[in-house]
Structures are given as C-alpha cells and as structure tokens.
Design a protein around this motif. Structure first.
Motif, PDB file in Angstrom:
ATOM      1  N   HIS A   1       9.881  12.042 -46.536  1.00  0.00           N
ATOM      2  CA  HIS A   1      10.769  12.638 -46.271  1.00  0.00           C
ATOM      3  C   HIS A   1      12.226  12.213 -46.770  1.00  0.00           C
ATOM      4  O   HIS A   1      12.599  11.193 -46.506  1.00  0.00           O
ATOM      5  CB  HIS A   1      10.982  12.757 -44.725  1.00  0.00           C
ATOM      6  N   ARG A   2      12.619  12.986 -47.799  1.00  0.00           N
ATOM      7  CA  ARG A   2      13.867  12.730 -48.353  1.00  0.00           C
ATOM      8  C   ARG A   2      14.958  13.592 -47.863  1.00  0.00           C
ATOM      9  O   ARG A   2      15.082  14.766 -48.023  1.00  0.00           O
ATOM     10  CB  ARG A   2      13.754  12.876 -49.989  1.00  0.00           C
ATOM     11  N   GLY A   3      15.738  13.049 -47.056  1.00  0.00           N
ATOM     12  CA  GLY A   3      16.929  13.900 -46.413  1.00  0.00           C
ATOM     13  C   GLY A   3      17.595  13.335 -44.942  1.00  0.00           C
ATOM     14  O   GLY A   3      17.098  12.376 -44.839  1.00  0.00           O
TER      15      GLY A   3
ATOM     16  N   SER B   1      13.664   4.093 -52.931  1.00  0.00           N
ATOM     17  CA  SER B   1      13.136   3.609 -51.766  1.00  0.00           C
ATOM     18  C   SER B   1      12.364   4.762 -50.897  1.00  0.00           C
ATOM     19  O   SER B   1      11.763   4.334 -50.075  1.00  0.00           O
ATOM     20  CB  SER B   1      14.498   3.288 -50.537  1.00  0.00           C
ATOM     21  N   ALA B   2      12.129   5.959 -51.664  1.00  0.00           N
ATOM     22  CA  ALA B   2      11.122   7.091 -51.319  1.00  0.00           C
ATOM     23  C   ALA B   2      10.135   6.792 -52.123  1.00  0.00           C
ATOM     24  O   ALA B   2       9.067   7.346 -51.968  1.00  0.00           O
ATOM     25  CB  ALA B   2      11.782   8.274 -51.471  1.00  0.00           C
TER      26      ALA B   2
ATOM     27  N   SER C   1      12.795   3.421 -44.832  1.00  0.00           N
ATOM     28  CA  SER C   1      12.891   2.587 -45.804  1.00  0.00           C
ATOM     29  C   SER C   1      14.175   2.778 -46.821  1.00  0.00           C
ATOM     30  O   SER C   1      14.376   4.062 -47.290  1.00  0.00           O
ATOM     31  CB  SER C   1      11.750   3.221 -46.941  1.00  0.00           C
ATOM     32  N   SER C   2      14.986   1.708 -46.655  1.00  0.00           N
ATOM     33  CA  SER C   2      16.177   1.783 -47.721  1.00  0.00           C
ATOM     34  C   SER C   2      16.425   0.282 -47.898  1.00  0.00           C
ATOM     35  O   SER C   2      16.713  -0.523 -47.344  1.00  0.00           O
ATOM     36  CB  SER C   2      17.080   2.127 -46.619  1.00  0.00           C
ATOM     37  N   TYR C   3      16.421  -0.020 -49.332  1.00  0.00           N
ATOM     38  CA  TYR C   3      16.632  -1.256 -49.753  1.00  0.00           C
ATOM     39  C   TYR C   3      17.814  -1.662 -49.193  1.00  0.00           C
ATOM     40  O   TYR C   3      17.884  -2.873 -48.903  1.00  0.00           O
ATOM     41  CB  TYR C   3      16.384  -1.301 -51.506  1.00  0.00           C
ATOM     42  N   SER C   4      18.815  -1.134 -49.434  1.00  0.00           N
ATOM     43  CA  SER C   4      20.152  -1.422 -49.423  1.00  0.00           C
ATOM     44  C   SER C   4      20.379  -1.601 -47.939  1.00  0.00           C
ATOM     45  O   SER C   4      21.161  -2.402 -47.164  1.00  0.00           O
ATOM     46  CB  SER C   4      21.278  -0.765 -50.117  1.00  0.00           C
TER      47      SER C   4
ATOM     48  N   VAL D   1       7.248   8.668 -44.099  1.00  0.00           N
ATOM     49  CA  VAL D   1       8.094   7.699 -44.900  1.00  0.00           C
ATOM     50  C   VAL D   1       9.483   8.397 -45.031  1.00  0.00           C
ATOM     51  O   VAL D   1       9.567   9.246 -45.949  1.00  0.00           O
ATOM     52  CB  VAL D   1       7.609   7.082 -46.257  1.00  0.00           C
ATOM     53  N   ALA D   2      10.395   7.825 -44.571  1.00  0.00           N
ATOM     54  CA  ALA D   2      12.018   8.309 -44.628  1.00  0.00           C
ATOM     55  C   ALA D   2      12.761   7.464 -45.675  1.00  0.00           C
ATOM     56  O   ALA D   2      13.101   6.385 -45.211  1.00  0.00           O
ATOM     57  CB  ALA D   2      12.690   8.936 -43.391  1.00  0.00           C
TER      58      ALA D   2
END
Ligand code: F6R
Length: 361
Positions: free
Chosen positions: A90-92, A68-69, A108-111, A62-63
């Motif tokens: 994965h954050r980055g 969103s993380a 995953s990115s809300y915006s 899950v990126a």
C-alpha cells in the motif's frame, strides 16, 4: 547480457578511471553498494522488539513509500508462489477500506518520518489491525514506543533506497511469526551467495569489459531507459525505474509483460522511440510464452530503439533471483549517474518537497 552497441564512446574509459569516483561520488555510495551483502546478512538477524506472535492473518499489508515500499514488492514477489495469503503493498495515506483486525499491517519507513506511512500506522491502530513498524527512527519509532507497537530497529544513516536489505529481510521474520513461511533457510543462503558474487563482479574496480552494470550504463548512455520485466521480474523493473530516477536523475519508464504487449507496445511507433533504450529483464523461469514475447518485442520494436540490452536474474530461488536483479539495477543506475556527471546520492527536489509539506503542518 546482450549489449548491442560497440561504438568507440569517448566516455568508454571513464568508468574505469578510479579517480572519477573520488570526484563524482563524494558520499561514497559505492561503499554502501559494495556492503549490500553484509547489509543483507545483518538484516536477516533483525527482529521486532518486543517479540511478536501474530495470528495467521487474512491479508498482509506492507504500507510504505518509495524505497520503503519496494521491500514490500520483493516480499509480494517471493510470497506469490508460496503463500495462500495475499501480500498487498500500500503506497499512500491511510489504509485500503478492506483492512481490519484480521489483517497484518507492516508500516515500513526507513526514516520513520514519511507522513503517508505514519498515517497508515495510525489507521492500523485505530482499526485494531496487528501492526509492526520497520524503521530506523523518526516519528514512526516514537509512535511505536508510545503505543507499544513491536518495532524492528534498522541501522540509521543510509538513503532509504540504499537500505533495501535492511528493509526487506526483517519482513520474512515478521511473516514467519504469523505462521507465513515465505522462504526456506537454504534459499536465504543462496540469495546471500548470489549477492556476494555480484558485489565482486559489479564493483568499480572491475573493468567495463567484465562488469555488467558498467556495460549496461554505457549502453543506456544519454538515451531514456524503458525497462520491461516479465511476471516475476516486473516489480524489479519498477525498482530499476525508481533507482534510475533517484540515482541518475533521468526519466525512466517501467512496464510488465504480457500487459505492455496490449498497449505500450504501440507507443514505440512514435519518433521518440529513437531516443529510448529497451532494457529487458529476463528470468530463467519466465516460461516459453513470455520468452517468445520478449523475442517478438526485440523484433517488433527493438530495431526502432536507440539500443536493446538484456539483463537476467541469477540463482534458483525467487528471493535470489529478485535480489540479484535489484542489485544489478542499483549498480547500473549508479554508473549511469557517474557517466552523466550527477551526484548519485542526493535527492534535493524530493527533500525539498518533503520539507515544504512539513512546513504546512
Ligand atoms: C530516498 C528514497 C525515497 C524514500 C521515500 C520514503 O532514498 O528512496 O524513495 O524511500 O521518500 O521515505 P522513507 O523510506 O524514509 O519512508
């Protein structure tokens, strides 16, 4: 919860004064928090379009960043006990070297405009990983359209951290379509009823005397919250930290037992400890050893702290337990913002940084 401070704080009644919310919460975050159970129910119906059938992956990645993380953290928490496939958050930028065509990537990115998450999606496409996008729009939605990537479209208009239900529940369906069964239908129903109950119990109309989130916020007051979780609640401790930072604009520390017993515990001998509140996130299933460690923590460092408070998960299933505690953390950070007189909604520095990063492209 055990709140161990019963001083007559002049701010005691502040949180029970209905007019304070009109003044201090102009964006009406309280309505979004109250609507969390409805958000979860709506989210559970959201599916990727076009529909997906994904081969059972080797690893799920899950990126995402920030709010969103944390849906990925919840997923990993639920999956840990049940799946034989690891869920990695994965954050980055980009993706870890190991990610390849046998791994499922969820961007995953809300915006939809977070550059790190966009770069992860690009990396997934170029490495041939099955990819699903979870977003309300932005460049991630555009990329999904252009490249034929299945996309879960989330209702827009919220701050990403307030969209936890939207961001989390669709992940369960995506994994199911890859033959990964993280939760049972009855467990989802239990999670709904637990957050239903909390929405009523933690609402601003509920007085401090019977409102756990108001009591926690009051107990933290002007101190710096240090939030410790156990094996199950550890990732939620991190979510509490980020909610406290973004909503109440306070520094917050998060840590996990047993690991913090081996290092951070020593830092409590510093004079700063007097200004710290120890916030312990407990769980009925944490086990005897962890329960003992929490008890010893209270004994060894609690007396030197500004205060000690405990909060506990609700429900039986892991999903209900994690969501209930995350929800309590959202409300607690909200009330702390109101107490401290800051706008819980806006995140001007975070926005400024994103804007400045964009202007260099
Ligand atoms: C703001 C918030 C942030 C964002 C993060 C990534 O409410 O929670 O942590 O989640 O900056 O942005 P999105 O979620 O739009 O990809």
């Amino acid at each position: 919860m055990g709140v161990e401070r019963t001083t007559h704080d002049p701010r005691a009644l502040k949180l029970d004064d209905p007019t304070i919310y009109e003044r201090a919460d102009v964006h009406r975050m309280r309505d979004v928090l109250t609507g969390f159970p409805a958000q979860c129910r709506t989210a559970a119906e959201l599916v990727p379009i076009p529909a997906v059938t994904i081969p059972r992956p080797r690893v799920v990645l899950v990126a995402g960043m920030g709010g969103s993380a944390s849906s990925g953290d919840l997923l990993a928490g639920c999956a840990a006990e049940r799946l034989d496939v690891p869920v990695i958050v994965h954050r980055g930028y980009g993706l870890p070297t190991m990610a390849g065509e046998r791994d499922l990537v969820i961007a995953s990115s809300y915006s939809g405009d977070t550059v790190e998450s966009l770069s992860a999606a690009e990396a997934a496409l170029s490495r041939g990983c099955p990819l699903v996008a979870v977003t309300s729009g932005g460049r991630l939605a555009a990329l999904a359209r252009e490249r034929g990537v299945p996309r879960v479209t989330l209702p827009a208009g919220l701050m990403p951290r307030m969209a936890l239900g939207y961001l989390f529940f669709p992940l369960l369906g995506i994994l199911k379509s890859a033959d990964l069964h993280v939760v049972k239908a009855a467990e989802i129903d239990e999670a709904f009823s637990v957050v239903d109950a909390l929405a009523g119990e933690l609402h601003p109309a509920r007085p401090t005397a019977t409102n756990e989130a108001k009591r926690l916020a009051r107990a933290i007051g002007d101190s710096l919250p240090v939030v410790y979780g156990g094996p199950i609640t550890g990732t939620v401790a991190y979510r509490w930290k980020t909610d406290l930072e973004e909503n109440a604009k306070t520094f917050a520390v998060a840590g996990v037992l047993p690991e913090m017993n081996h290092n951070e515990i020593e830092a409590w001998s510093a004079p700063l400890a007097r200004q710290l509140s120890l916030v312990l996130l407990r769980d009925g299933e944490e086990g005897r050893e962890i329960a003992r460690r929490f008890g010893l923590l209270r004994e060894l460092i609690g007396s030197g702290a500004a205060g000690v408070v405990e909060a506990s998960t609700r429900g039986d299933s892991v999903i209900a337990r994690l969501l209930s505690l995350a929800s309590l953390g959202q409300w607690t950070s909200y009330y702390l913002a109101i107490l401290r007189g800051v706008d819980p909604w806006s995140v001007p520095v975070l926005d400024a940084l994103k804007g400045r990063m964009r202007s260099h492209h």
